[in-house]
Design a protein around this motif. Sequence first.
Motif, PDB file in Angstrom:
ATOM      1  N   ASP A 179     -12.254  13.970  26.962  1.00 29.63           N
ATOM      2  CA  ASP A 179     -12.027  15.117  27.834  1.00 29.63           C
ATOM      3  C   ASP A 179     -10.818  15.918  27.349  1.00 29.63           C
ATOM      4  O   ASP A 179      -9.774  15.350  27.051  1.00 29.63           O
ATOM      5  CB  ASP A 179     -11.795  14.663  29.278  1.00 29.63           C
ATOM      6  CG  ASP A 179     -13.017  13.973  29.871  1.00 29.63           C
ATOM      7  OD1 ASP A 179     -14.137  14.368  29.512  1.00 29.63           O
ATOM      8  OD2 ASP A 179     -12.837  13.063  30.692  1.00 29.63           O
ATOM      9  N   PRO A 180     -10.934  17.244  27.296  1.00 30.29           N
ATOM     10  CA  PRO A 180      -9.792  18.056  26.876  1.00 30.29           C
ATOM     11  C   PRO A 180      -8.738  18.137  27.980  1.00 30.29           C
ATOM     12  O   PRO A 180      -9.036  17.885  29.153  1.00 30.29           O
ATOM     13  CB  PRO A 180     -10.417  19.432  26.624  1.00 30.29           C
ATOM     14  CG  PRO A 180     -11.632  19.458  27.488  1.00 30.29           C
ATOM     15  CD  PRO A 180     -12.122  18.043  27.562  1.00 30.29           C
ATOM     16  N   ALA A 181      -7.526  18.470  27.604  1.00 26.19           N
ATOM     17  CA  ALA A 181      -6.445  18.674  28.574  1.00 26.19           C
ATOM     18  C   ALA A 181      -6.667  20.026  29.248  1.00 26.19           C
ATOM     19  O   ALA A 181      -6.687  21.059  28.586  1.00 26.19           O
ATOM     20  CB  ALA A 181      -5.104  18.633  27.878  1.00 26.19           C
ATOM     21  N   ARG A 182      -6.860  19.984  30.571  1.00 28.06           N
ATOM     22  CA  ARG A 182      -7.160  21.210  31.319  1.00 28.06           C
ATOM     23  C   ARG A 182      -6.446  21.204  32.657  1.00 28.06           C
ATOM     24  O   ARG A 182      -6.054  20.162  33.169  1.00 28.06           O
ATOM     25  CB  ARG A 182      -8.655  21.324  31.600  1.00 28.06           C
ATOM     26  CG  ARG A 182      -9.466  21.692  30.423  1.00 28.06           C
ATOM     27  CD  ARG A 182     -10.820  22.235  30.846  1.00 28.06           C
ATOM     28  NE  ARG A 182     -11.504  22.739  29.685  1.00 28.06           N
ATOM     29  CZ  ARG A 182     -12.707  22.371  29.302  1.00 28.06           C
ATOM     30  NH1 ARG A 182     -13.390  21.509  30.025  1.00 28.06           N
ATOM     31  NH2 ARG A 182     -13.258  22.870  28.232  1.00 28.06           N
ATOM     32  N   LEU A 216      -8.471  26.054  33.015  1.00 25.18           N
ATOM     33  CA  LEU A 216      -7.705  26.632  31.913  1.00 25.18           C
ATOM     34  C   LEU A 216      -7.368  25.535  30.910  1.00 25.18           C
ATOM     35  O   LEU A 216      -6.966  24.431  31.293  1.00 25.18           O
ATOM     36  CB  LEU A 216      -6.410  27.265  32.433  1.00 25.18           C
ATOM     37  CG  LEU A 216      -6.568  28.351  33.498  1.00 25.18           C
ATOM     38  CD1 LEU A 216      -5.214  28.798  34.008  1.00 25.18           C
ATOM     39  CD2 LEU A 216      -7.342  29.525  32.935  1.00 25.18           C
ATOM     40  N   ASP A 217      -7.500  25.831  29.618  1.00 27.49           N
ATOM     41  CA  ASP A 217      -7.190  24.873  28.566  1.00 27.49           C
ATOM     42  C   ASP A 217      -5.692  24.833  28.289  1.00 27.49           C
ATOM     43  O   ASP A 217      -5.001  25.851  28.395  1.00 27.49           O
ATOM     44  CB  ASP A 217      -7.916  25.243  27.272  1.00 27.49           C
ATOM     45  CG  ASP A 217      -9.417  25.054  27.371  1.00 27.49           C
ATOM     46  OD1 ASP A 217      -9.865  24.158  28.123  1.00 27.49           O
ATOM     47  OD2 ASP A 217     -10.153  25.810  26.704  1.00 27.49           O
ATOM     48  N   ARG A 218      -5.217  23.645  27.901  1.00 29.00           N
ATOM     49  CA  ARG A 218      -3.811  23.499  27.524  1.00 29.00           C
ATOM     50  C   ARG A 218      -3.576  24.250  26.225  1.00 29.00           C
ATOM     51  O   ARG A 218      -4.339  24.127  25.264  1.00 29.00           O
ATOM     52  CB  ARG A 218      -3.463  22.018  27.346  1.00 29.00           C
ATOM     53  CG  ARG A 218      -1.999  21.821  26.932  1.00 29.00           C
ATOM     54  CD  ARG A 218      -1.607  20.373  26.867  1.00 29.00           C
ATOM     55  NE  ARG A 218      -2.391  19.686  25.845  1.00 29.00           N
ATOM     56  CZ  ARG A 218      -2.478  18.370  25.754  1.00 29.00           C
ATOM     57  NH1 ARG A 218      -1.862  17.602  26.615  1.00 29.00           N
ATOM     58  NH2 ARG A 218      -3.196  17.818  24.799  1.00 29.00           N
ATOM     59  N   THR A 219      -2.505  25.042  26.193  1.00 30.31           N
ATOM     60  CA  THR A 219      -2.158  25.797  24.987  1.00 30.31           C
ATOM     61  C   THR A 219      -0.812  25.384  24.405  1.00 30.31           C
ATOM     62  O   THR A 219      -0.471  25.794  23.305  1.00 30.31           O
ATOM     63  CB  THR A 219      -2.141  27.307  25.279  1.00 30.31           C
ATOM     64  OG1 THR A 219      -1.194  27.572  26.323  1.00 30.31           O
ATOM     65  CG2 THR A 219      -3.520  27.803  25.683  1.00 30.31           C
ATOM     66  N   THR A 264       3.875  21.836  30.525  1.00 30.24           N
ATOM     67  CA  THR A 264       2.605  22.139  29.870  1.00 30.24           C
ATOM     68  C   THR A 264       2.235  23.585  30.176  1.00 30.24           C
ATOM     69  O   THR A 264       2.433  24.061  31.295  1.00 30.24           O
ATOM     70  CB  THR A 264       1.482  21.217  30.387  1.00 30.24           C
ATOM     71  OG1 THR A 264       1.906  19.866  30.301  1.00 30.24           O
ATOM     72  CG2 THR A 264       0.215  21.396  29.582  1.00 30.24           C
ATOM     73  N   THR A 265       1.688  24.266  29.183  1.00 27.57           N
ATOM     74  CA  THR A 265       1.211  25.629  29.362  1.00 27.57           C
ATOM     75  C   THR A 265      -0.306  25.641  29.237  1.00 27.57           C
ATOM     76  O   THR A 265      -0.864  24.995  28.339  1.00 27.57           O
ATOM     77  CB  THR A 265       1.828  26.573  28.305  1.00 27.57           C
ATOM     78  OG1 THR A 265       3.252  26.458  28.362  1.00 27.57           O
ATOM     79  CG2 THR A 265       1.427  28.017  28.547  1.00 27.57           C
ATOM     80  N   TYR A 266      -0.965  26.349  30.141  1.00 30.34           N
ATOM     81  CA  TYR A 266      -2.418  26.510  30.154  1.00 30.34           C
ATOM     82  C   TYR A 266      -2.704  28.004  30.171  1.00 30.34           C
ATOM     83  O   TYR A 266      -1.952  28.775  30.781  1.00 30.34           O
ATOM     84  CB  TYR A 266      -3.034  25.876  31.400  1.00 30.34           C
ATOM     85  CG  TYR A 266      -2.688  24.422  31.589  1.00 30.34           C
ATOM     86  CD1 TYR A 266      -3.510  23.419  31.084  1.00 30.34           C
ATOM     87  CD2 TYR A 266      -1.538  24.040  32.275  1.00 30.34           C
ATOM     88  CE1 TYR A 266      -3.204  22.083  31.272  1.00 30.34           C
ATOM     89  CE2 TYR A 266      -1.226  22.704  32.457  1.00 30.34           C
ATOM     90  CZ  TYR A 266      -2.051  21.730  31.956  1.00 30.34           C
ATOM     91  OH  TYR A 266      -1.739  20.412  32.132  1.00 30.34           O
ATOM     92  N   ALA A 267      -3.794  28.430  29.537  1.00 32.72           N
ATOM     93  CA  ALA A 267      -4.101  29.861  29.531  1.00 32.72           C
ATOM     94  C   ALA A 267      -5.591  30.107  29.448  1.00 32.72           C
ATOM     95  O   ALA A 267      -6.360  29.282  28.944  1.00 32.72           O
ATOM     96  CB  ALA A 267      -3.399  30.545  28.355  1.00 32.72           C
TER      97      ALA A 267
END
Length: 160
Positions: free
Chosen positions: A75-78, A90-93, A107-110
């Motif tokens: 699973d992706p970081a979201r 939103l996906d982790r950026t 953590t930044t998500y965008a």
Amino acid sequence: MNALPILAALVLAATQQAAPKEAPPPAPVVPSVDGLPIGSIPRQELPRKGCAAYLWTASGTRALVAMATGGGGTDPARLRLSIAGKITDLDRTGQLGAITLGFPETTTYAGGGATIKLTLGIEPRSSITDGGAVPEGILQLDRTGQDSVVIPVAGLIGCT
């Protein structure tokens, strides 16, 4: 005296008590919590593998407003939250700082014209099996052409 009616009544009563109760209906999604541009999200399940942070507003109305996954396994970081009444993933950026229970300090998500900066104070606790507490955190919402909003949050982390 015929014992059959009494026995039938006892069996019926026991069956009714042992019957599984229906789950309560899910809490309605609220498009805005305390006038903020974020709303509540419905109950969320743990990921198949890894950790998830469940975050409630820490002031005013207590509402589940975000769930972040650490990105363990496949699973992706979201980050899942409701912006302007629409549930969004939103996906982790980016990330910064020490990692605790699968989450960095910041953590930044965008995505979709929004950027979220999530800063969490994470405390592993022996009283919580496979998880920890988030006694304090900040969720900062930045959207193109709109004011930034900073929301205090708190919550729990669960891991599988």
